[in-house]
Scaffold this active site. Structure first.
Site, mmCIF file in Angstrom:
data_model
loop_
_atom_site.group_PDB
_atom_site.id
_atom_site.type_symbol
_atom_site.label_atom_id
_atom_site.label_comp_id
_atom_site.label_asym_id
_atom_site.label_seq_id
_atom_site.Cartn_x
_atom_site.Cartn_y
_atom_site.Cartn_z
ATOM 1 N N SER A 46 0.831 -1.205 0.000
ATOM 2 C CA SER A 46 0.000 0.000 0.000
ATOM 3 C C SER A 46 0.868 1.260 0.000
ATOM 4 O O SER A 46 1.994 1.269 0.504
ATOM 5 C CB SER A 46 -0.909 0.026 1.231
ATOM 6 O OG SER A 46 -1.847 -1.020 1.182
ATOM 7 N N GLN A 47 0.319 2.330 -0.543
ATOM 8 C CA GLN A 47 1.034 3.600 -0.546
ATOM 9 C C GLN A 47 1.273 4.067 0.892
ATOM 10 O O GLN A 47 0.473 3.766 1.795
ATOM 11 C CB GLN A 47 0.241 4.652 -1.318
ATOM 12 C CG GLN A 47 -1.064 5.065 -0.665
ATOM 13 C CD GLN A 47 -1.923 5.933 -1.560
ATOM 14 O OE1 GLN A 47 -2.817 5.443 -2.226
ATOM 15 N NE2 GLN A 47 -1.649 7.227 -1.564
#
Length: 219
Positions: A69-70
């Site tokens: 995930s970012q």
């Protein structure tokens, strides 16, 4: 510090500091979350060819149609989880790269992490051992089942999006616990916060997100 952890060039501490400045601009304010994300080498959790992009605010592929995930989403979900105060037992559904696991392990007492894709789980386990994070238990299992053996949990964090919140996970929440979970399909996913109180469950919509789907079975 191991030079591989410290990083050079686009994986250096200066690059991480720019990531933290960006997270602050995006509204992440919890000092412990920011501190841990500054100190944790995200580039270890991505393929070597993508290491120079590890501190960009973007999700990156980790194989098996999964992503890391970012940074903003990791920080935001962790911050939401910690808003209710110190946590003892946390269930993570979807170990993935192990990066979110590593962040949690430095902020809560115990993490129980479930992953359906065995090679990803083994890779994540190795990275956490390298970082000497020893308060995590791993299980190769369908995430929809949770991990009943150690329930109930003070908090649950899910890193994949089901079409609706699994009843199994709701049942494993302790009283006055919280679950952070993306819910929905395709581009219509919403990050939700579920709080369990004496009378039942309260569900709040937080913000639109984009996660891999919550899939059954194991690989």
């Amino acid at each position: 510090m191991n030079p591989r952890f410290a990083g050079i060039g686009m994986t250096s501490r200066r690059t991480r500091e720019r990531m933290i400045a960006r997270l602050r601009e995006q509204g992440v304010a919890h000092p412990d979350v920011l501190r841990v994300m500054l100190e944790t080498p995200r580039h270890l959790f991505v393929e070597e060819a993508l290491a120079s992009r590890a501190y960009e605010d973007t999700a990156l592929p980790i194989g098996f149609n999964q992503t890391i995930s970012q940074p903003y989403i990791v920080a935001r979900m962790t911050e939401l989880l910690l808003e209710s105060g110190p946590l003892d037992k946390v269930l993570e559904v979807g170990t993935g790269s192990g990066y979110q696991t590593a962040i949690l392990a430095q902020l809560v007492k115990r993490v129980y992490s479930v992953e359906r894709i065995y090679p990803l789980q083994q890779r994540a386990r190795q990275h956490l051992q390298e970082l000497q994070l020893r308060n995590v238990r791993f299980k190769h299992s369908d995430g929809g089942w949770g991990w009943e053996e150690y329930a109930p949990y003070d908090a649950i964090l899910a890193a994949a999006a089901p079409s609706e919140i699994p009843e199994t996970l709701l049942a494993q929440m302790a009283r006055r616990s919280v679950m952070i979970i993306p819910v929905g399909q395709g581009d219509r996913q919403i990050l939700k916060r579920v709080t369990r109180n004496e009378s039942g469950f309260r569900v709040e919509d937080i913000e639109p997100v984009n996660f891999v789907p919550f899939l059954p079975g194991i690989l």
